[in-house]
Design a protein around this motif. Structure first.
Motif, PDB file in Angstrom:
ATOM      1  N   PRO A  23       0.835  -1.203   0.000  1.00 24.72           N
ATOM      2  CA  PRO A  23       0.000   0.000   0.000  1.00 24.72           C
ATOM      3  C   PRO A  23       0.869   1.252   0.000  1.00 24.72           C
ATOM      4  CG  PRO A  23       0.076  -0.955   2.189  1.00 24.72           C
ATOM      5  CD  PRO A  23       0.812  -1.902   1.285  1.00 24.72           C
ATOM      6  N   ILE A  24       0.269   2.343  -0.415  1.00 27.91           N
ATOM      7  CA  ILE A  24       0.965   3.631  -0.383  1.00 27.91           C
ATOM      8  C   ILE A  24       0.323   4.493   0.703  1.00 27.91           C
ATOM      9  CG2 ILE A  24       1.723   3.566  -2.780  1.00 27.91           C
ATOM     10  CD1 ILE A  24      -0.645   5.332  -3.510  1.00 27.91           C
ATOM     11  N   PRO A  25       1.141   5.234   1.449  1.00 29.18           N
ATOM     12  CA  PRO A  25       0.583   6.081   2.507  1.00 29.18           C
ATOM     13  C   PRO A  25      -0.181   7.261   1.905  1.00 29.18           C
ATOM     14  CG  PRO A  25       2.969   6.335   2.378  1.00 29.18           C
ATOM     15  CD  PRO A  25       2.599   5.283   1.394  1.00 29.18           C
ATOM     16  N   LEU A  26      -1.335   7.551   2.489  1.00 29.58           N
ATOM     17  CA  LEU A  26      -2.164   8.659   2.020  1.00 29.58           C
ATOM     18  C   LEU A  26      -2.208   9.797   3.024  1.00 29.58           C
ATOM     19  CD1 LEU A  26      -5.162   6.602   0.601  1.00 29.58           C
ATOM     20  CD2 LEU A  26      -3.208   7.527  -0.655  1.00 29.58           C
ATOM     21  N   GLY A  27      -1.575   9.598   4.165  1.00 34.62           N
ATOM     22  CA  GLY A  27      -1.587  10.611   5.212  1.00 34.62           C
ATOM     23  C   GLY A  27      -2.193  10.052   6.468  1.00 34.62           C
ATOM     24  N   GLY A  28      -1.628  10.402   7.577  1.00 31.00           N
ATOM     25  CA  GLY A  28      -2.112   9.857   8.846  1.00 31.00           C
ATOM     26  C   GLY A  28      -1.965   8.346   8.839  1.00 31.00           C
ATOM     27  N   ARG A  29      -3.030   7.666   9.182  1.00 33.29           N
ATOM     28  CA  ARG A  29      -3.014   6.203   9.177  1.00 33.29           C
ATOM     29  C   ARG A  29      -3.683   5.629   7.935  1.00 33.29           C
ATOM     30  NH1 ARG A  29      -4.777   4.083  14.985  1.00 33.29           N
ATOM     31  NH2 ARG A  29      -6.059   2.930  13.543  1.00 33.29           N
ATOM     32  N   SER A  30      -3.997   6.465   6.972  1.00 37.30           N
ATOM     33  CA  SER A  30      -4.688   6.018   5.760  1.00 37.30           C
ATOM     34  C   SER A  30      -3.707   5.501   4.720  1.00 37.30           C
ATOM     35  CB  SER A  30      -5.481   7.172   5.144  1.00 37.30           C
ATOM     36  OG  SER A  30      -6.475   7.612   6.021  1.00 37.30           O
ATOM     37  N   VAL A  31      -4.071   4.382   4.116  1.00 35.77           N
ATOM     38  CA  VAL A  31      -3.284   3.833   3.019  1.00 35.77           C
ATOM     39  C   VAL A  31      -4.224   3.450   1.883  1.00 35.77           C
ATOM     40  CG1 VAL A  31      -1.430   2.948   4.498  1.00 35.77           C
ATOM     41  CG2 VAL A  31      -3.347   1.455   3.886  1.00 35.77           C
ATOM     42  N   GLY A  32      -3.641   3.271   0.719  1.00 38.75           N
ATOM     43  CA  GLY A  32      -4.400   2.829  -0.434  1.00 38.75           C
ATOM     44  C   GLY A  32      -3.482   2.047  -1.353  1.00 38.75           C
ATOM     45  N   TRP A  33      -4.064   1.418  -2.346  1.00 36.94           N
ATOM     46  CA  TRP A  33      -3.311   0.649  -3.321  1.00 36.94           C
ATOM     47  C   TRP A  33      -3.555   1.234  -4.701  1.00 36.94           C
ATOM     48  CZ3 TRP A  33      -5.008  -1.254   1.162  1.00 36.94           C
ATOM     49  CH2 TRP A  33      -4.216  -2.174   1.852  1.00 36.94           C
ATOM     50  N   LEU A  34      -2.544   1.153  -5.553  1.00 36.25           N
ATOM     51  CA  LEU A  34      -2.744   1.566  -6.932  1.00 36.25           C
ATOM     52  C   LEU A  34      -3.606   0.502  -7.606  1.00 36.25           C
ATOM     53  CD1 LEU A  34       0.792   2.850  -7.933  1.00 36.25           C
ATOM     54  CD2 LEU A  34      -1.236   4.190  -7.366  1.00 36.25           C
ATOM     55  N   GLU A  35      -4.728   0.940  -8.157  1.00 38.65           N
ATOM     56  CA  GLU A  35      -5.681   0.003  -8.754  1.00 38.65           C
ATOM     57  C   GLU A  35      -5.005  -0.857  -9.822  1.00 38.65           C
ATOM     58  OE1 GLU A  35     -10.258   0.323 -10.066  1.00 38.65           O
ATOM     59  OE2 GLU A  35      -8.893   1.664 -11.142  1.00 38.65           O
ATOM     60  N   GLY A  36      -4.142  -0.246 -10.630  1.00 42.12           N
ATOM     61  CA  GLY A  36      -3.466  -0.988 -11.686  1.00 42.12           C
ATOM     62  C   GLY A  36      -2.605  -2.119 -11.156  1.00 42.12           C
ATOM     63  N   GLU A  37      -1.944  -1.895 -10.019  1.00 37.30           N
ATOM     64  CA  GLU A  37      -1.115  -2.946  -9.424  1.00 37.30           C
ATOM     65  C   GLU A  37      -1.973  -4.095  -8.915  1.00 37.30           C
ATOM     66  OE1 GLU A  37       2.684  -0.245  -7.964  1.00 37.30           O
ATOM     67  OE2 GLU A  37       1.406  -1.178  -6.441  1.00 37.30           O
ATOM     68  N   VAL A  38      -3.134  -3.771  -8.365  1.00 39.67           N
ATOM     69  CA  VAL A  38      -4.040  -4.822  -7.889  1.00 39.67           C
ATOM     70  C   VAL A  38      -4.564  -5.622  -9.076  1.00 39.67           C
ATOM     71  CG1 VAL A  38      -6.181  -5.314  -6.646  1.00 39.67           C
ATOM     72  CG2 VAL A  38      -4.649  -3.507  -5.823  1.00 39.67           C
TER      73      VAL A  38
END
Length: 66
Positions: free
Chosen positions: A32-47
């Motif tokens: 996952p990539i950090p989005l700020g604070g404790r939030s993370v997300g994944w690049l849709e293309g990688e998934v």
């Protein structure tokens, strides 16, 4: 490029939360990539690439069984 949150990753893959993080820690799933604070997300293309790799593995195994 679109960032998706954990709930969407789980919907896309059919995996549960703990399994996603287990696979990440094992290096078998995109980090996952950090989005700020404790939030993370994944690049849709990688998934999507990860899903397509699983499909390719399945197709190779099915071909070997024929």
């Amino acid at each position: 490029m679109k960032v998706v949150r954990l709930q969407r990753v789980m919907e896309m893959t059919g995996l549960g939360r703990s399994t996603v993080y287990k696979y990440v820690s094992e290096g078998w799933f995109p980090k996952p990539i950090p989005l700020g604070g404790r939030s993370v997300g994944w690049l849709e293309g990688e998934v999507v690439e990860w899903i397509m790799a699983r499909v390719s593995e399945r197709d190779i195994r099915v071909g070997e069984l024929s």
